[in-house]
Design an enzyme around this catalytic site. Structure first.
Site, PDB file in Angstrom:
ATOM      1  CB  SER A 162      32.255  49.708  44.586  1.00 36.92           C
ATOM      2  OG  SER A 162      32.293  51.072  44.962  1.00 36.92           O
ATOM      3  CE  LYS A 163      38.889  46.349  46.794  1.00 44.62           C
ATOM      4  NZ  LYS A 163      39.231  45.901  45.456  1.00 44.62           N
ATOM      5  NE  ARG A 164      32.285  54.858  44.227  1.00 47.34           N
ATOM      6  CZ  ARG A 164      31.013  55.155  44.489  1.00 47.34           C
ATOM      7  NH1 ARG A 164      30.715  56.147  45.276  1.00 47.34           N
ATOM      8  NH2 ARG A 164      30.038  54.422  43.966  1.00 47.34           N
ATOM      9  CG  HIS A 165      29.584  52.114  48.815  1.00 47.65           C
ATOM     10  ND1 HIS A 165      29.651  51.595  47.546  1.00 47.65           N
ATOM     11  CD2 HIS A 165      28.737  53.169  48.756  1.00 47.65           C
ATOM     12  CE1 HIS A 165      28.860  52.308  46.751  1.00 47.65           C
ATOM     13  NE2 HIS A 165      28.298  53.258  47.454  1.00 47.65           N
ATOM     14  N   GLY A 166      33.540  51.475  51.508  1.00 48.89           N
ATOM     15  CA  GLY A 166      34.191  50.921  52.697  1.00 48.89           C
ATOM     16  C   GLY A 166      34.559  49.467  52.467  1.00 48.89           C
TER      17      GLY A 166
END
Ligand code: GLU
Length: 488
Positions: free
Chosen positions: A253-257
């Site tokens: 997800s966006k959390r991972h970049g």
């Protein structure tokens, strides 16, 4: 066997995600490796979230990756139109047919009724599903319910007590109980079919032979299989590719970049690198080799070697691959690719990009061995621009070097040498430094690091000789003067 026909059918509700790009690539490789056809169409029945801008962005990303299609949006073909919104009149007769045979029915339930039903099931610890209030309405009941709403939805009548089996080419046999599904909506009250219905009609009418898509759609498949059966369509083969996980093993997800192809493009990843990387997210060829061109991927790809287990997105590996492809570029190509980043960082203007091309080429050459993605270029070559020096704030080594007893003399004398020159080359620079070392009796760090820090403000960086040569004696002299004035 009939000709293989596969498709990529994105919903234009956002840019092309890494997961979507991987699905598109696997479809493309599958088609290209077996002489099949690859179709791109658009699933835009979610009117509120779909937009033409996203559609364009997705198609541009596919083209950028080098995934061309034989039929579909922008290309045409015998099975168009290729946007679901433009296919409503194609879908209608199938809805009518299901209604006439009783395989589907109108449902008049209100949002409130459905929500109350949902909550009651959840409270009892049961799977929320439609319990079939409108399933067997008599003519009179229908009339009564019609008074409540004249815009019913259409629900599919799920056969009771059935085991629905997905024979998945990747996951094997996956079973679903039809009783857990509940009669689902196939056409919304505005007359627009939902994904599960439209996708079946599109795949069947377009002669799709293999449905290759992300695992997140596996739970939709029994619903789709029942519709194939109800409409007497021949079944395509299904293959669901595993999820992509972040390095912490949770869903990417966006959390991972960065999660979209567009972001990676902007950061300066090359399409060859991204394609190579995506191909190995879930597929593995025989052997240890990891670098593959498009043509090699086409030659080697097979569904048999697509893994059931989730793929983990390893950014370091992508960087390593991109580094490899950057190294393979010609210097001119690389320079052309880096220039937009230098412009954006304000290091050069359009005019300099043209007039100082040869010089820029040499500057970029010094950065090649440190460049993992193109957006890193400005920071790596910043030292070559401007006449002033900034001392890197946390660079203890730089400060230590400037504090050496010998440093003022080294800098002063080197400045004098630079001032005396109109121009110099690498050899001349080497010679001057050598003689200076002898004259002042300094060597190693006390000589070279001192000059480096005084010229660049840092104890580390690009090759010192290249920095001095490409800056030229006039700029070097100015920077040395500034260092003498400000740091000593
Ligand atoms: N529109 C779906 C998506 O973007 C694709 C569904 C499918 O491939 O069947 O996820």
């Amino acid at each position: 066997m009939s000709k293989i026909r596969v498709r990529f059918a994105p919903s234009p509700t956002g840019p092309l995600h890494i997961g979507g790009a991987r699905s598109a690539l696997f479809n493309w490789l599958f088609a290209r490796s077996l002489g099949g056809e690859f179709i791109v169409r658009i699933e835009d029945t979610d009117l509120e979230r779909s937009s033409l801008e996203y559609e364009e962005l997705i198609l541009a990303a596919l083209r950028w990756l080098g995934l061309d299609w034989d039929e579909g949006i922008g290309v045409g073909g015998d099975n168009g139109p290729y946007r679901q919104k433009e296919r409503l009149t194609i879908y209608n007769p199938y809805t009518q047919k299901l209604l006439e045979t009783g395989q589907a029915y109108h449902c008049y339930c209100s949002e409130e009724e459905l929500e109350a039903e949902r909550q009651a099931l959840i409270a009892k610890g049961q799977l929320p599903r439609y319990l079939g209030k409108c399933r067997n309405l008599s003519g009179r009941e229908k009339e009564e319910r019609l008074l409540l709403t004249d815009k019913p939805v259409v629900r599919f009548r799920v056969p009771e007590g059935r085991l629905v089996v997905v024979d998945d080419l990747i996951r094997g046999r996956v079973e679903f109980e039809s009783d857990g599904i509940g009669d689902y909506i196939i056409v919304k009250s505005d007359g627009i079919p939902v994904y599960n219905f439209a996708v079946v009609l599109d795949d069947a009418l377009m002669g799709i032979t293999h449905v290759l898509r992300g695992e997140e759609h596996l739970s939709n498949t029994p619903r789709q299989l029942l519709l194939y059966e109800a409409l007497n369509f021949p079944l395509p083969k299904f293959a669901h590719i595993s999820l992509i996980l972040g390095e912490d093993r949770s869903k990417m997800s966006k959390r991972h970049g960065s999660t979209s192809v567009e972001q990676y493009r902007q950061e300066g990843y090359l399409p060859e690198a991204l394609v190579n990387f995506l191909a190995l997210l879930g597929w593995s060829p025989e052997g240890e080799e990891e670098i593959f061109s498009m043509a090699e991927l086409v030659a080697k790809f097979s569904l048999e070697r697509v893994a059931k287990s989730p793929a983990v997105f390893n950014l370091e590996k992508l960087k390593w691959m991109n580094f490899h492809y950057i190294k393979e570029m010609s210097l001119e190509q690389l320079t052309a690719c880096c220039i937009p980043y230098l412009l954006k960082a304000g290091l050069i203007d359009e005019k300099e990009a043209v007039e100082r091309r040869e010089w820029l080429r040499q500057v970029i050459a010094t950065a090649r061995d440190g460049l993992h993605y193109l957006a890193e270029a400005p920071a790596l070559v910043k030292v070559f621009f401007g006449e002033t020096v900034e001392l890197a704030p946390d660079d203890e080594e730089a400060k230590e070097v400037l504090a050496l007893e010998t440093s003022p003399a080294v800098i002063r004398r080197f400045r004098e040498e630079a001032l005396a020159m109109d121009d110099w080359d690498g050899e001349k620079v080497r010679q001057i430094l050598k003689e200076l070392g002898k004259e002042l009796n300094v060597k190693g760090k006390a000589l070279f690091m001192t000059v480096r820090v005084a010229v660049s403000g840092q104890s580390q960086g690009r090759d010192l000789n290249a920095i001095l040569t490409l800056l030229g004696p006039a700029v070097v002299a100015k920077r040395l003067e500034e260092s003498l004035r400000r740091f000593l």
